[in-house]
Design a protein around this motif. Structure first.
Motif, PDB file in Angstrom:
ATOM      1  N   SER A  91      48.995  44.934  27.960  1.00  0.00           N
ATOM      2  CA  SER A  91      50.405  44.661  28.447  1.00  0.00           C
ATOM      3  C   SER A  91      50.377  43.034  28.398  1.00  0.00           C
ATOM      4  CB  SER A  91      49.929  44.370  30.043  1.00  0.00           C
ATOM      5  OG  SER A  91      49.405  45.723  31.278  1.00  0.00           O
TER       6      SER A  91
ATOM      7  N   ALA B 298      47.961  50.575  40.745  1.00  0.00           N
ATOM      8  CA  ALA B 298      47.678  49.783  39.933  1.00  0.00           C
ATOM      9  C   ALA B 298      46.103  50.502  39.707  1.00  0.00           C
ATOM     10  CB  ALA B 298      47.403  48.290  40.963  1.00  0.00           C
ATOM     11  N   VAL B 299      46.485  50.494  38.079  1.00  0.00           N
ATOM     12  CA  VAL B 299      45.310  50.955  37.433  1.00  0.00           C
ATOM     13  C   VAL B 299      44.535  50.091  36.796  1.00  0.00           C
ATOM     14  CG1 VAL B 299      45.441  53.237  37.950  1.00  0.00           C
ATOM     15  CG2 VAL B 299      46.508  52.714  35.457  1.00  0.00           C
ATOM     16  N   GLU B 300      42.611  50.544  36.054  1.00  0.00           N
ATOM     17  CA  GLU B 300      42.883  49.508  35.245  1.00  0.00           C
ATOM     18  C   GLU B 300      43.110  49.001  34.114  1.00  0.00           C
ATOM     19  OE1 GLU B 300      40.430  46.698  36.407  1.00  0.00           O
ATOM     20  OE2 GLU B 300      40.172  48.300  38.171  1.00  0.00           O
ATOM     21  N   THR B 301      44.017  50.162  33.224  1.00  0.00           N
ATOM     22  CA  THR B 301      44.132  50.091  31.734  1.00  0.00           C
ATOM     23  C   THR B 301      45.680  50.943  31.964  1.00  0.00           C
ATOM     24  OG1 THR B 301      42.555  52.159  30.938  1.00  0.00           O
ATOM     25  CG2 THR B 301      41.877  50.427  30.588  1.00  0.00           C
TER      26      THR B 301
ATOM     27  N   GLU C  79      53.012  45.065  36.310  1.00  0.00           N
ATOM     28  CA  GLU C  79      52.924  45.168  37.252  1.00  0.00           C
ATOM     29  C   GLU C  79      53.435  44.123  37.908  1.00  0.00           C
ATOM     30  OE1 GLU C  79      48.704  45.292  40.533  1.00  0.00           O
ATOM     31  OE2 GLU C  79      49.019  43.995  38.730  1.00  0.00           O
TER      32      GLU C  79
ATOM     33  N   ALA D 227      49.370  48.441  34.857  1.00  0.00           N
ATOM     34  CA  ALA D 227      48.208  48.266  34.925  1.00  0.00           C
ATOM     35  C   ALA D 227      47.789  47.195  35.396  1.00  0.00           C
ATOM     36  CB  ALA D 227      47.934  47.626  33.455  1.00  0.00           C
ATOM     37  N   LYS D 228      47.136  46.685  35.718  1.00  0.00           N
ATOM     38  CA  LYS D 228      46.775  46.286  37.419  1.00  0.00           C
ATOM     39  C   LYS D 228      46.584  44.623  36.260  1.00  0.00           C
ATOM     40  CE  LYS D 228      43.126  47.444  39.618  1.00  0.00           C
ATOM     41  NZ  LYS D 228      41.781  47.819  40.545  1.00  0.00           N
ATOM     42  N   GLY D 229      47.444  43.736  36.989  1.00  0.00           N
ATOM     43  CA  GLY D 229      47.035  42.246  36.655  1.00  0.00           C
ATOM     44  C   GLY D 229      48.334  42.046  35.429  1.00  0.00           C
ATOM     45  N   SER D 230      48.862  42.965  34.780  1.00  0.00           N
ATOM     46  CA  SER D 230      49.373  42.943  33.844  1.00  0.00           C
ATOM     47  C   SER D 230      51.195  42.342  34.819  1.00  0.00           C
ATOM     48  CB  SER D 230      49.859  44.751  33.290  1.00  0.00           C
ATOM     49  OG  SER D 230      51.095  45.181  33.965  1.00  0.00           O
TER      50      SER D 230
ATOM     51  N   ALA E 259      44.713  54.089  31.329  1.00  0.00           N
ATOM     52  CA  ALA E 259      44.661  54.980  32.853  1.00  0.00           C
ATOM     53  C   ALA E 259      45.812  55.026  33.536  1.00  0.00           C
ATOM     54  CB  ALA E 259      43.840  53.704  33.779  1.00  0.00           C
TER      55      ALA E 259
END
Length: 307
Positions: free
Chosen positions: A25, A210-213, A196, A190-193, A216
């Motif tokens: 991201s 929200a997913v880890e990568t 998002e 992507a989570k934390g991107s 995903a």
């Protein structure tokens, strides 16, 4: 930019789209909500060109600006540096030689300026200090344009920008890409991107999955557990044409290029006291675009196109 993009696996045969380009991201969230609708490239940049294959070529140059060719008598050569682990921008090919979009762009710049040049790969760590100290003339390595880097370096004009994109399954009806049109729609991200964060600010009625990568997020779209995916345009462009995607999905809507979320883009870094070189590089970049050479390079390394 480099600190806003994760390294991805070396590509063998980019032109054939062999393998999946995995870019992380882009950027971290640096501000609150901007003006609604401020992200479309066609609203913030000159009209892009379209190749014969239908790929949109990003145009970041002001068509009304006319740069005079600078005197290059002081340029006896340009010592470029880059890294070798950042495909498709700079990496070692199957033959072990340094290649990539940035590498070929450096060579094109030297041809345009009619000066000899060298291009050497160096480790990422310490690269900013190497450029700032003048041990090289310029770096095409994705050094992020930030207040901290600007305190040590100068930069050319931006020659390429990151863009976020939506993608959806081909069998689904294309949604209306506004806050109301995405109300209740599940969007994998992507989570934390930065993606998002952007989704939360500009499409608050969408249901963020929200997913880890990023991988995903792609899987969620393909499996149907999400209606759309929102992520980096380069990454999505290569994934859409990859075997794992199995021709399931396609881009919908246009590119989003909000710099506060996704970064200002790629530029050439150089020592702060090299105004002569900066002017020469900007002229060369502008000239390469006008002649179509930039478009040829873009299509060579981004044959799918992410704008």
């Amino acid at each position: 930019m480099r600190r806003q993009l994760a390294s991805i696996a070396t590509l063998a045969g980019i032109a054939t789209l062999a393998g999946l380009v995995m870019l992380a991201s882009l950027g971290m969230r640096t501000g609150g909500a901007g003006q609604a609708g401020s992200a479309l490239a066609q609203d913030t940049a000159p009209t892009p060109a379209i190749s014969s294959s239908g790929v949109v070529i990003p145009n970041l140059w002001d068509p009304n600006r006319r740069l005079d060719r600078p005197a290059t008598t002081s340029l006896t050569g340009i010592r470029f540096t880059t890294t070798d682990d950042f495909p498709p921008y700079n990496f070692k090919g199957a033959d072990g030689r340094l290649t990539g979009f940035n590498v070929d762009l450096a060579r094109a710049i030297c041809r345009e300026l009619s000066v000899p040049c060298t291009i050497q790969a160096r480790p990422w760590d310490g690269l900013i200090d190497t450029v700032a100290a003048g041990r090289v003339d310029a770096a095409l390595a994705g050094i992020a344009i930030t207040p901290e880097s600007r305190a040590k370096l100068d930069f050319s004009d931006v020659y390429l920008r990151p863009a976020a994109r939506f993608a959806a399954r081909k069998a689904s009806a294309a949604p209306r890409l506004d806050a109301g049109g995405l109300a209740g729609r599940k969007v994998a991200v992507a989570k934390g991107s930065a993606h998002e964060a952007y989704l939360a600010d500009f499409f608050p009625e969408a249901v963020a999955v929200a997913v880890e990568t990023p991988e995903a997020a792609h899987d969620a779209l393909k499996a149907g557990t999400a209606d759309l995916v929102f992520g980096d345009g380069v990454q999505l462009a290569f994934w859409l044409q990859s075997e794992p995607a199995a021709n399931c999905c396609a881009f919908v809507g246009g590119p989003y290029v909000e710099p506060r979320f996704f970064g200002p883009g790629l530029a050439i870094a150089l020592p702060p006291d090299r105004k002569d070189l900066r002017l020469a590089l900007n002229w060369a970049l502008d000239s390469l675009y006008d002649k179509g050479a930039f478009a040829e390079l873009y299509l060579r390394y981004f044959p799918v196109g992410y704008f």
